[in-house]
Design a protein around this motif. Structure first.
Motif, short mmCIF file in Angstrom:
data_model
loop_
_atom_site.label_atom_id
_atom_site.label_comp_id
_atom_site.label_asym_id
_atom_site.label_seq_id
_atom_site.Cartn_x
_atom_site.Cartn_y
_atom_site.Cartn_z
N VAL A 66 38.78 31.07 48.50
CA VAL A 66 39.11 32.33 47.84
C VAL A 66 40.19 32.08 46.77
O VAL A 66 41.14 31.32 46.99
N CYS A 67 40.02 32.70 45.64
CA CYS A 67 40.95 32.55 44.50
C CYS A 67 42.34 33.08 44.90
O CYS A 67 42.46 34.21 45.37
N ALA A 68 43.36 32.24 44.73
CA ALA A 68 44.71 32.61 45.15
C ALA A 68 45.26 33.76 44.30
O ALA A 68 46.10 34.53 44.75
N SER A 69 44.76 33.89 43.07
CA SER A 69 45.31 34.91 42.15
C SER A 69 44.82 36.32 42.46
O SER A 69 45.48 37.29 42.09
N CYS A 70 43.64 36.44 43.10
CA CYS A 70 43.14 37.80 43.35
C CYS A 70 42.79 38.02 44.82
O CYS A 70 42.08 38.96 45.18
N SER A 71 43.27 37.12 45.69
CA SER A 71 42.99 37.22 47.12
C SER A 71 43.69 38.44 47.72
O SER A 71 44.84 38.72 47.39
N LYS A 100 38.93 39.72 44.74
CA LYS A 100 38.33 40.83 43.97
C LYS A 100 37.67 40.32 42.70
O LYS A 100 36.79 40.97 42.15
N GLY A 101 38.12 39.16 42.25
CA GLY A 101 37.62 38.62 40.99
C GLY A 101 38.66 38.87 39.90
O GLY A 101 39.17 39.99 39.79
N CYS A 102 39.00 37.84 39.14
CA CYS A 102 40.00 37.99 38.08
C CYS A 102 39.73 36.96 36.99
O CYS A 102 38.75 36.21 37.08
N GLY A 103 40.59 36.91 36.00
CA GLY A 103 40.42 35.98 34.90
C GLY A 103 40.48 34.52 35.33
O GLY A 103 39.82 33.66 34.75
N HIS A 104 41.26 34.23 36.38
CA HIS A 104 41.42 32.85 36.84
C HIS A 104 40.15 32.31 37.50
O HIS A 104 39.91 31.11 37.50
N CYS A 105 39.36 33.20 38.12
CA CYS A 105 38.16 32.73 38.84
C CYS A 105 36.89 33.24 38.15
O CYS A 105 35.82 33.26 38.76
N ARG A 106 37.04 33.67 36.91
CA ARG A 106 35.90 34.18 36.14
C ARG A 106 35.16 35.29 36.88
O ARG A 106 33.93 35.35 36.87
ZN LIG Z 1 40.54 35.44 41.04
#
Ligand SMILES: [Zn+2]
Length: 176
Positions: A66-71, A100-106
């Motif tokens: 899971v992306c740490a930036s939007c977890s 949730k999904g963000c710029g870091h994980c496209r």
């Molecule tokens: Zn993300």
């Protein structure tokens, strides 16, 4: 080193090389370490030669993290737990997350991956069980008693630690 084994001829070459004293590394497509035994049998390798030639089987999978930036933390529904083969008491100490999904994980909610593995080391008892063509369920029970860690167990640990999602491990491993 024998590339992927997918036909009886290649299987025979690999087993013969191992039986004549060579250390052989090879790959084979199967769902888990136990299915490898069945795959060799399907390829006309007799169980006695197989157990004499085989030291260990390693299964591995890559799990998206899971992306740490939007977890963010969430509580799965009972239906979701049930569909994943879990009961609410069992997961009381789990830290469920999803991205949730963000710029870091496209926008995917995942970033980076982690490998999980399952290692079946053949001992004399397991060799005997394979030669006797005992059911995979019995072989699996014996291996687990000897400390084998299933792919699903390693995958669940990543969920417990809040590093991946139930959805991801249900995609990559089978519910046991
Ligand atoms: Zn993300």
């Amino acid at each position: 080193m024998v590339g992927e084994i997918r036909d009886p001829d290649t299987a025979q070459i690999a087993v013969q090389s191992a039986l004549t004293g060579h250390l052989v590394f090879t790959t084979i497509h199967a769902n888990n370490v136990f299915d490898v035994i069945g795959r060799f049998t399907q390829m006309e390798i007799d169980p006695y030669s197989l157990v004499s030639a085989l030291n260990a089987v390693l299964a591995q999978r890559l799990i998206r993290l899971v992306c740490a930036s939007c977890s963010s933390h969430y509580t799965p529904s009972e239906e979701e737990l049930e569909a994943s083969g879990l009961d609410p008491q069992q997961v009381a100490h789990y830290h469920f997350v999803h991205g949730k999904g963000c710029g870091h994980c496209r926008g995917t909610g995942y970033r980076g991956r982690s490998a999980i593995a399952e290692l079946l080391h053949l001992d004399d008892e397991l060799r005997q069980m394979i030669v006797e063509r005992q059911p995979i369920s019995k072989i699996k029970a014996h291996a687990c008693k000897r400390g084998l860690r299933l792919l699903r167990e390693s995958a669940l640990e990543l969920v417990q630690q809040g590093r991946t999602t139930l959805e991801e491990i249900n995609r990559v491993t089978f519910i046991s």
